[in-house]
Every structure is written in C-alpha cells, then in structure tokens.
Design a protein around this motif. Structure first.
Motif, PDB file in Angstrom:
ATOM      1  N   SER A   8      -4.143   0.874   1.102  1.00 18.37           N
ATOM      2  CA  SER A   8      -4.439   1.566   2.185  1.00 18.37           C
ATOM      3  C   SER A   8      -5.614   2.046   2.700  1.00 18.37           C
ATOM      4  O   SER A   8      -6.747   1.835   1.637  1.00 18.37           O
ATOM      5  CB  SER A   8      -3.223   2.945   2.210  1.00 18.37           C
ATOM      6  OG  SER A   8      -4.727   3.867   2.765  1.00 18.37           O
ATOM      7  N   THR A   9      -6.276   1.632   3.721  1.00 13.37           N
ATOM      8  CA  THR A   9      -7.554   1.434   4.426  1.00 13.37           C
ATOM      9  C   THR A   9      -7.897   3.018   3.283  1.00 13.37           C
ATOM     10  O   THR A   9      -9.366   3.734   3.401  1.00 13.37           O
ATOM     11  CB  THR A   9      -7.892   1.711   5.328  1.00 13.37           C
ATOM     12  OG1 THR A   9      -7.227   2.056   6.561  1.00 13.37           O
ATOM     13  CG2 THR A   9      -7.659  -0.870   5.577  1.00 13.37           C
ATOM     14  N   ASN A  10      -7.455   4.682   4.571  1.00 14.01           N
ATOM     15  CA  ASN A  10      -7.229   5.298   3.955  1.00 14.01           C
ATOM     16  C   ASN A  10      -7.791   5.685   2.424  1.00 14.01           C
ATOM     17  O   ASN A  10      -8.479   6.632   2.653  1.00 14.01           O
ATOM     18  CB  ASN A  10      -6.678   6.362   4.375  1.00 14.01           C
ATOM     19  CG  ASN A  10      -6.627   6.940   6.137  1.00 14.01           C
ATOM     20  OD1 ASN A  10      -6.738   6.325   6.709  1.00 14.01           O
ATOM     21  ND2 ASN A  10      -6.085   7.934   5.658  1.00 14.01           N
ATOM     22  N   GLN A  23      -1.884  -3.530   4.992  1.00 13.51           N
ATOM     23  CA  GLN A  23      -1.823  -2.883   4.232  1.00 13.51           C
ATOM     24  C   GLN A  23      -0.334  -3.369   3.636  1.00 13.51           C
ATOM     25  O   GLN A  23       0.408  -3.377   4.271  1.00 13.51           O
ATOM     26  CB  GLN A  23      -2.085  -1.369   5.138  1.00 13.51           C
ATOM     27  CG  GLN A  23      -3.349  -1.382   5.769  1.00 13.51           C
ATOM     28  CD  GLN A  23      -3.235   0.181   6.491  1.00 13.51           C
ATOM     29  OE1 GLN A  23      -3.815   1.070   5.798  1.00 13.51           O
ATOM     30  NE2 GLN A  23      -1.977   0.360   7.009  1.00 13.51           N
ATOM     31  N   GLY A  32       0.646   0.866   3.338  1.00 14.94           N
ATOM     32  CA  GLY A  32      -0.081   2.288   4.774  1.00 14.94           C
ATOM     33  C   GLY A  32       0.447   3.337   5.135  1.00 14.94           C
ATOM     34  O   GLY A  32       1.184   3.304   4.406  1.00 14.94           O
ATOM     35  N   LYS A  33       0.171   4.467   5.287  1.00 13.79           N
ATOM     36  CA  LYS A  33       0.528   5.560   4.797  1.00 13.79           C
ATOM     37  C   LYS A  33       0.383   5.918   6.521  1.00 13.79           C
ATOM     38  O   LYS A  33      -0.196   6.459   7.282  1.00 13.79           O
ATOM     39  CB  LYS A  33      -0.500   6.774   4.396  1.00 13.79           C
ATOM     40  CG  LYS A  33      -0.670   6.039   2.631  1.00 13.79           C
ATOM     41  CD  LYS A  33      -1.518   7.223   2.142  1.00 13.79           C
ATOM     42  CE  LYS A  33      -3.414   7.062   2.217  1.00 13.79           C
ATOM     43  NZ  LYS A  33      -3.777   7.957   1.534  1.00 13.79           N
ATOM     44  N   GLY A  34       1.426   7.030   7.030  1.00 10.69           N
ATOM     45  CA  GLY A  34       1.322   7.511   8.026  1.00 10.69           C
ATOM     46  C   GLY A  34       1.418   9.316   7.537  1.00 10.69           C
ATOM     47  O   GLY A  34       1.634   8.928   6.347  1.00 10.69           O
ATOM     48  N   ARG A  35       1.894  10.284   8.558  1.00 10.90           N
ATOM     49  CA  ARG A  35       2.097  10.960   8.393  1.00 10.90           C
ATOM     50  C   ARG A  35       3.250  11.757   7.660  1.00 10.90           C
ATOM     51  O   ARG A  35       4.231  10.684   7.424  1.00 10.90           O
ATOM     52  CB  ARG A  35       1.542  11.769   9.901  1.00 10.90           C
ATOM     53  CG  ARG A  35       0.447  11.801  10.216  1.00 10.90           C
ATOM     54  CD  ARG A  35       0.360  13.435  11.860  1.00 10.90           C
ATOM     55  NE  ARG A  35       0.685  14.466  11.214  1.00 10.90           N
ATOM     56  CZ  ARG A  35       0.911  15.685  12.173  1.00 10.90           C
ATOM     57  NH1 ARG A  35       1.489  14.997  12.730  1.00 10.90           N
ATOM     58  NH2 ARG A  35       0.810  16.420  11.161  1.00 10.90           N
ATOM     59  N   TRP A  49       3.647   3.437   6.987  1.00 14.83           N
ATOM     60  CA  TRP A  49       2.704   2.309   8.012  1.00 14.83           C
ATOM     61  C   TRP A  49       3.454   1.555   8.225  1.00 14.83           C
ATOM     62  O   TRP A  49       2.645   0.841   7.045  1.00 14.83           O
ATOM     63  CB  TRP A  49       1.742   3.199   8.511  1.00 14.83           C
ATOM     64  CG  TRP A  49       1.302   3.007   9.453  1.00 14.83           C
ATOM     65  CD1 TRP A  49       0.559   2.103   9.871  1.00 14.83           C
ATOM     66  CD2 TRP A  49       1.673   3.157  11.744  1.00 14.83           C
ATOM     67  NE1 TRP A  49       0.170   1.637  11.708  1.00 14.83           N
ATOM     68  CE2 TRP A  49       0.750   2.557  11.979  1.00 14.83           C
ATOM     69  CE3 TRP A  49       1.899   4.428  11.428  1.00 14.83           C
ATOM     70  CZ2 TRP A  49       0.932   3.060  13.490  1.00 14.83           C
ATOM     71  CZ3 TRP A  49       2.519   5.209  12.885  1.00 14.83           C
ATOM     72  CH2 TRP A  49       1.476   3.962  14.203  1.00 14.83           C
ATOM     73  N   ASP A  92      -0.536  11.695  17.900  1.00 15.58           N
ATOM     74  CA  ASP A  92       0.216  10.344  18.555  1.00 15.58           C
ATOM     75  C   ASP A  92      -0.496   9.906  19.700  1.00 15.58           C
ATOM     76  O   ASP A  92       0.175  10.352  20.431  1.00 15.58           O
ATOM     77  CB  ASP A  92       1.563  10.371  18.793  1.00 15.58           C
ATOM     78  CG  ASP A  92       2.607  10.764  16.558  1.00 15.58           C
ATOM     79  OD1 ASP A  92       1.603  10.219  16.021  1.00 15.58           O
ATOM     80  OD2 ASP A  92       3.102  10.964  16.813  1.00 15.58           O
ATOM     81  N   LYS A 133       5.848   5.305  20.986  1.00 16.36           N
ATOM     82  CA  LYS A 133       4.380   5.246  20.068  1.00 16.36           C
ATOM     83  C   LYS A 133       3.779   4.281  19.660  1.00 16.36           C
ATOM     84  O   LYS A 133       4.460   3.329  19.855  1.00 16.36           O
ATOM     85  CB  LYS A 133       5.056   6.012  19.163  1.00 16.36           C
ATOM     86  CG  LYS A 133       3.831   6.678  18.337  1.00 16.36           C
ATOM     87  CD  LYS A 133       4.426   7.448  16.964  1.00 16.36           C
ATOM     88  CE  LYS A 133       3.171   7.036  15.810  1.00 16.36           C
ATOM     89  NZ  LYS A 133       3.062   8.134  15.200  1.00 16.36           N
ATOM     90  N   GLY A 139      -1.086   6.072  15.555  1.00 16.99           N
ATOM     91  CA  GLY A 139      -0.984   6.978  14.848  1.00 16.99           C
ATOM     92  C   GLY A 139      -2.403   7.700  14.212  1.00 16.99           C
ATOM     93  O   GLY A 139      -3.006   6.264  13.575  1.00 16.99           O
ATOM     94  N   ILE A 140      -2.607   8.567  13.939  1.00 16.80           N
ATOM     95  CA  ILE A 140      -4.092   9.137  13.124  1.00 16.80           C
ATOM     96  C   ILE A 140      -3.555  10.366  12.156  1.00 16.80           C
ATOM     97  O   ILE A 140      -1.952  10.734  12.007  1.00 16.80           O
ATOM     98  CB  ILE A 140      -5.005  10.046  14.134  1.00 16.80           C
ATOM     99  CG1 ILE A 140      -5.016   9.302  15.526  1.00 16.80           C
ATOM    100  CG2 ILE A 140      -5.769  10.285  14.100  1.00 16.80           C
ATOM    101  CD1 ILE A 140      -5.986   9.930  16.972  1.00 16.80           C
ATOM    102  N   ILE A 200      -6.662   5.153  11.332  1.00 15.45           N
ATOM    103  CA  ILE A 200      -6.351   5.192  12.573  1.00 15.45           C
ATOM    104  C   ILE A 200      -5.462   3.361  12.536  1.00 15.45           C
ATOM    105  O   ILE A 200      -5.540   2.720  12.792  1.00 15.45           O
ATOM    106  CB  ILE A 200      -7.486   4.522  13.996  1.00 15.45           C
ATOM    107  CG1 ILE A 200      -8.258   6.104  13.968  1.00 15.45           C
ATOM    108  CG2 ILE A 200      -6.400   4.536  15.205  1.00 15.45           C
ATOM    109  CD1 ILE A 200      -9.836   5.999  15.062  1.00 15.45           C
ATOM    110  N   GLY A 201      -4.266   3.251  13.144  1.00 17.62           N
ATOM    111  CA  GLY A 201      -3.340   2.831  13.434  1.00 17.62           C
ATOM    112  C   GLY A 201      -2.720   2.185  14.780  1.00 17.62           C
ATOM    113  O   GLY A 201      -2.289   3.136  14.901  1.00 17.62           O
TER     114      GLY A 201
HETATM  115  C1  BTN Z   1       1.239   8.545  12.126  1.00 18.39           C
HETATM  116  O1  BTN Z   1       1.964   8.662  11.156  1.00 18.39           O
HETATM  117  O2  BTN Z   1       1.931   8.217  12.713  1.00 18.39           O
HETATM  118  C2  BTN Z   1      -0.404   8.315  11.498  1.00 18.39           C
HETATM  119  C3  BTN Z   1      -0.619   6.913  10.986  1.00 18.39           C
HETATM  120  C4  BTN Z   1      -1.809   6.224  10.321  1.00 18.39           C
HETATM  121  C5  BTN Z   1      -1.835   4.408  10.725  1.00 18.39           C
HETATM  122  C6  BTN Z   1      -3.227   4.401   9.715  1.00 18.39           C
HETATM  123  S1  BTN Z   1      -3.566   2.919   9.984  1.00 18.39           S
HETATM  124  C7  BTN Z   1      -4.990   2.622   8.989  1.00 18.39           C
HETATM  125  C8  BTN Z   1      -4.565   4.038   7.567  1.00 18.39           C
HETATM  126  N1  BTN Z   1      -4.209   3.361   6.203  1.00 18.39           N
HETATM  127  C9  BTN Z   1      -3.558   4.154   6.494  1.00 18.39           C
HETATM  128  O3  BTN Z   1      -2.560   3.841   4.963  1.00 18.39           O
HETATM  129  N2  BTN Z   1      -2.996   4.802   7.352  1.00 18.39           N
HETATM  130  C10 BTN Z   1      -3.813   4.837   8.471  1.00 18.39           C
END
Ligand code: BTN
Length: 265
Positions: free
Chosen positions: A36-38, A59, A62-65, A70, A123, A130, A133-134, A151-152
């Motif tokens: 995950s870039t975050n 990723q 990848g993590k979402g909220r 993600w 969002d 959608k 997401g952020i 930011i995705g």
């Molecule tokens: C959401 O749930 O709407 C937020 C999504 C955020 C995704 C981005 S992709 C780049 C960064 N790295 C992650 O693991 N998540 C965010």
C-alpha cells in the motif's frame, strides 16, 4: 480514451509537469507493485517543507476507509500517496479530506473540463457513481504530525468483479478523453501543494463555497450508520467541515469520523 495514453508511470515526466514552488523538495518514488502506498509513506521518515510522494502501478493490500480493501489492479488506475510533516494538531485539520477532494476536482476541471462531485467527506463521484476515494492517515513523530494523503482514482478500469458497490472510472464516463496519468498526478500534487498553506492558515471555511457547488449529498435521502431506523436527509456542510442532517425532521450535526453514509436509491 486511446490505449496510446495508457502510459506507464514515469518519474521524470511527473517531475517535469509539476508546477510548484521551486524551493519545495519533492521526493518521488514509483513502484511496479507495493502493498500500500499509504503504508509505505507512514513508515517512512518525513520532514517539514518536503513532500514525499509514493505511486504504484498496483497495490496488493490497497487500503480503503473503514478497513475496506481498495481494489488496485495493475496499470489501470492511480494509487497515489502524498506525505509531509505539519506543524498542526490533528484537531486543527477539520475538513482536510474535503479540501483534498476539491483539489482533485480542480485538477480534473482544469485538465479535462470534467465536473466531478464530492460525496462528503471524501469520495469522488462522476455521473452519480464513485470513481475515487481519499484515505488520510496520521501519526505523531517527535511531537509533530506526520500526515499521509492517500488518493485512489479509477482511470482506465473497465471491469472489476470484486467491487461490491456501484462504481465508475474516467474511461467508462469519458471514453474519448486522452489521459496520461503522469500529467494528472502532477496536476493533483501541484494543486494540493499550492493551496496547502492557505488551507492551513484559513481552514475549511475558505473552501466551503467551492464545496457547496460539488456537494452531491445536498437534499438527498441518505442511510446513516448512527441513525439506521430514521428518515435522514443530508443538508449542507458547516465551516468546520461537519455535515448537517435532517433526522426525523430534527437538525443534527455529524463529523466525518462518527458516521458512514450511503445515498438512498
Ligand atoms: C476509500 O475508501 O474511498 C479510500 C480509498 C483510498 C485508496 C488509496 S489508493 C492509494 C492509497 N494507498 C492505499 O492503500 N489507499 C490509498
């Protein structure tokens, strides 16, 4: 959207398109694959007056909220994290995610004349679906706030069987648009970087009018986690970034950390 525009991410290109204060150091790292870039930037040592940028072609985690995944397939989208150290308390950053969403909308408008909407608090929507997401994550390091803005954005993705909500991408909505992710990423970094100090000085209230024009929730019936058996309508957003709701005809104020919210069909 022509395939010829599906350029690989390229550090030199991104740097060359940046339009920011020349004294600001931007450390840019691009990965073919990362968890995950975050997460990467959260674990990296960051400094004041520097922007650390991490981008990946895909990723694996990848993590979402709200602990969601993600979806981050290879070379299809933008997975971008921007990190810095701020001389602020987290409590002074009300409305920060809306500010970031606005910067992305401005980038899309300037480059492609696209009018994206924002679903409070973070969002991004095109045609009522959608597409981005952020995820903002923070931690305290040596009494300073280390912040990562994730930011995705769905760009070229045409199908994805794993996303269990209505979604869209830039390609789906604007198939003839010529999009180079390097240019869009540069523009987003530039917008954020050029407006960040103004946000930190003035707060969300300086951006509220811009947000009002992009508020997709205004006057819509919504399902709200905290008021699941009530009749809820979203109203406007306050100067502190909180959202006003009409819950069974009573006005209530909610903050972004408190609730999750869906638009009722
Ligand atoms: C959401 O749930 O709407 C937020 C999504 C955020 C995704 C981005 S992709 C780049 C960064 N790295 C992650 O693991 N998540 C965010």
């Amino acid at each position: 959207m022509k395939d010829v525009n599906q350029n690989k991410l390229n550090s030199e290109n991104i740097h060359s398109f940046l339009n920011i204060d020349k004294n600001l150091k931007v450390n840019l790292e691009i990965f073919d694959q990362i968890d995950s870039t975050n997460s990467y930037l959260l674990n990296k040592k960051q400094a004041v007056n520097e922007l650390n940028v991490c981008i990946a072609e895909m990723q694996t985690k990848g993590k979402g909220r709200s602990g969601k995944i993600w979806e981050s397939p290879k070379e299809k989208n933008i997975y971008l994290s921007i990190g810095s150290v701020l001389d602020k308390e987290i409590s002074e950053l009300d409305g920060f995610s809306i500010f970031i969403a606005l910067m992305i909308c401005d980038a899309l408008k300037d480059l492609y004349k696209i009018k994206a909407k924002i679903k409070w608090p973070n969002d991004l929507y095109l045609e009522n679906k959608k597409f981005g997401g952020i995820l903002i994550e923070t931690k305290m390091v040596n009494k300073k706030l280390s912040i990562v803005i994730g930011i995705g954005l769905n760009i070229f993705m045409k199908t994805n069987e794993f996303i269990n909500q209505e979604w869209t991408s830039l390609y789906i909505e604007k198939p003839f648009l010529e999009v180079d992710r390097n240019i869009l990423i540069s523009k987003i970094i530039s917008e954020i970087s050029n407006n960040l100090n103004y946000f930190l000085e003035k707060g969300f209230k300086a951006f509220k009018k811009d947000f009002d024009k992009r508020n997709i929730l205004k006057n819509k019936k919504v399902l709200v986690s905290n008021f699941s058996s009530s009749d809820c309508t979203a109203l406007d957003v306050n100067e502190d970034g909180s959202l006003n709701l009409l819950v069974d005809n009573l006005k209530q104020k909610v903050t972004s950390g408190e609730v999750s919210l869906k638009i009722q069909k």
